[in-house]
Design a protein around this motif. Structure first.
Motif, PDB file in Angstrom:
ATOM      1  N   ARG A  13      -1.064  16.969-110.813  1.00  0.00           N
ATOM      2  CA  ARG A  13      -0.991  16.779-109.359  1.00  0.00           C
ATOM      3  C   ARG A  13       0.103  17.641-108.747  1.00  0.00           C
ATOM      4  NH1 ARG A  13      -1.348  10.343-108.520  1.00  0.00           N
ATOM      5  NH2 ARG A  13      -3.609  10.192-108.594  1.00  0.00           N
ATOM      6  N   THR A  14       1.244  17.654-109.384  1.00  0.00           N
ATOM      7  CA  THR A  14       2.368  18.457-108.893  1.00  0.00           C
ATOM      8  C   THR A  14       2.003  19.933-108.868  1.00  0.00           C
ATOM      9  OG1 THR A  14       3.930  16.821-109.725  1.00  0.00           O
ATOM     10  CG2 THR A  14       4.805  19.018-109.261  1.00  0.00           C
ATOM     11  N   GLU A  15       1.385  20.421-109.922  1.00  0.00           N
ATOM     12  CA  GLU A  15       0.990  21.832-109.979  1.00  0.00           C
ATOM     13  C   GLU A  15      -0.063  22.158-108.928  1.00  0.00           C
ATOM     14  OE1 GLU A  15       2.552  24.267-111.614  1.00  0.00           O
ATOM     15  OE2 GLU A  15       3.909  22.639-112.130  1.00  0.00           O
ATOM     16  N   ILE A  16      -0.994  21.237-108.713  1.00  0.00           N
ATOM     17  CA  ILE A  16      -2.012  21.435-107.678  1.00  0.00           C
ATOM     18  C   ILE A  16      -1.352  21.495-106.301  1.00  0.00           C
ATOM     19  CG2 ILE A  16      -3.939  20.294-106.495  1.00  0.00           C
ATOM     20  CD1 ILE A  16      -4.854  19.329-109.322  1.00  0.00           C
ATOM     21  N   GLN A  17      -0.406  20.605-106.047  1.00  0.00           N
ATOM     22  CA  GLN A  17       0.294  20.607-104.761  1.00  0.00           C
ATOM     23  C   GLN A  17       1.084  21.901-104.563  1.00  0.00           C
ATOM     24  OE1 GLN A  17       2.323  16.840-103.593  1.00  0.00           O
ATOM     25  NE2 GLN A  17       1.388  16.062-105.473  1.00  0.00           N
ATOM     26  N   ARG A  18       1.786  22.336-105.595  1.00  0.00           N
ATOM     27  CA  ARG A  18       2.550  23.591-105.499  1.00  0.00           C
ATOM     28  C   ARG A  18       1.631  24.768-105.228  1.00  0.00           C
ATOM     29  NH1 ARG A  18       6.241  22.461-110.660  1.00  0.00           N
ATOM     30  NH2 ARG A  18       7.750  21.105-109.651  1.00  0.00           N
ATOM     31  N   ALA A  19       0.530  24.811-105.948  1.00  0.00           N
ATOM     32  CA  ALA A  19      -0.431  25.906-105.767  1.00  0.00           C
ATOM     33  C   ALA A  19      -0.975  25.901-104.344  1.00  0.00           C
ATOM     34  CB  ALA A  19      -1.567  25.778-106.780  1.00  0.00           C
TER      35      ALA A  19
END
Length: 181
Positions: A13-19
């Motif tokens: 989720r964090t990586e998706i949000q950052r992306a």
């Protein structure tokens, strides 16, 4: 084992949000696809859909994560006439925009153009929080939303025109309107 899966889910989720946030600085919100997000996040497409049903749901999730911030920090300012609180809030807001935009190459100002998505969703969140205390009074109904729209549009224009004015100048300008509400 369950804890490990939750940890992985949080990380994805964090990586998706950052992306997604990175993509917002590169292209228009309406042009961002799930494919763009998963490529940028370096995760599988199924990982995206395991966490979110759509990009709109991703935006809602990001706003909901900041629920406490809206409830404890933003709403009290939007519904008050305390000049000091307003100045602190606005200065932090414009300083943050200034800092974030300076990190971007000039051709990537898309993120400010895309901020309206977050302002719209934030206004919806604030309106839902206010519903509980809302009366039929026209000021109670529309004041916080009007202030959010004013700040949003002025901030967007400020970024679009190169942020020539300082955050302090922007605060002074907006305060000339805010204190009249």
């Amino acid at each position: 084992m369950i804890i490990h899966n939750e940890k992985n889910r949080f990380s994805v989720r964090t990586e998706i949000q950052r992306a997604f946030m990175t993509l917002l600085s590169e292209k228009n919100y309406m042009d961002i696809t799930v494919t763009d997000i998963v490529k940028k996040a370096n995760v599988a497409r199924t990982s995206f859909y395991r966490n979110f049903n759509s990009i709109g749901e991703l935006v809602d999730f990001m706003i909901d994560e900041r629920h406490t911030f809206f409830e404890e920090e933003v709403l009290p300012v939007l519904t008050s006439n305390d000049e000091r609180n307003w100045r602190e809030f606005l200065f932090h807001f414009f300083y943050q925009i200034s800092r974030d935009c300076k990190k971007m190459p000039p051709q990537n100002i898309c993120s400010m153009q895309n901020m309206s998505i977050f302002f719209i969703k934030s206004s919806e969140k604030i309106n839902s929080l206010k519903k509980e205390n809302c009366t039929d009074n026209i000021k109670d109904k529309y004041c916080a939303t009007g202030k959010m729209a004013l700040i949003s549009e002025i901030a967007k224009k400020w970024a679009d025109t190169g942020m020539i004015e300082t955050p302090e100048e922007m605060v002074d300008y907006i305060m000339s309107f805010i204190m009249k509400f």
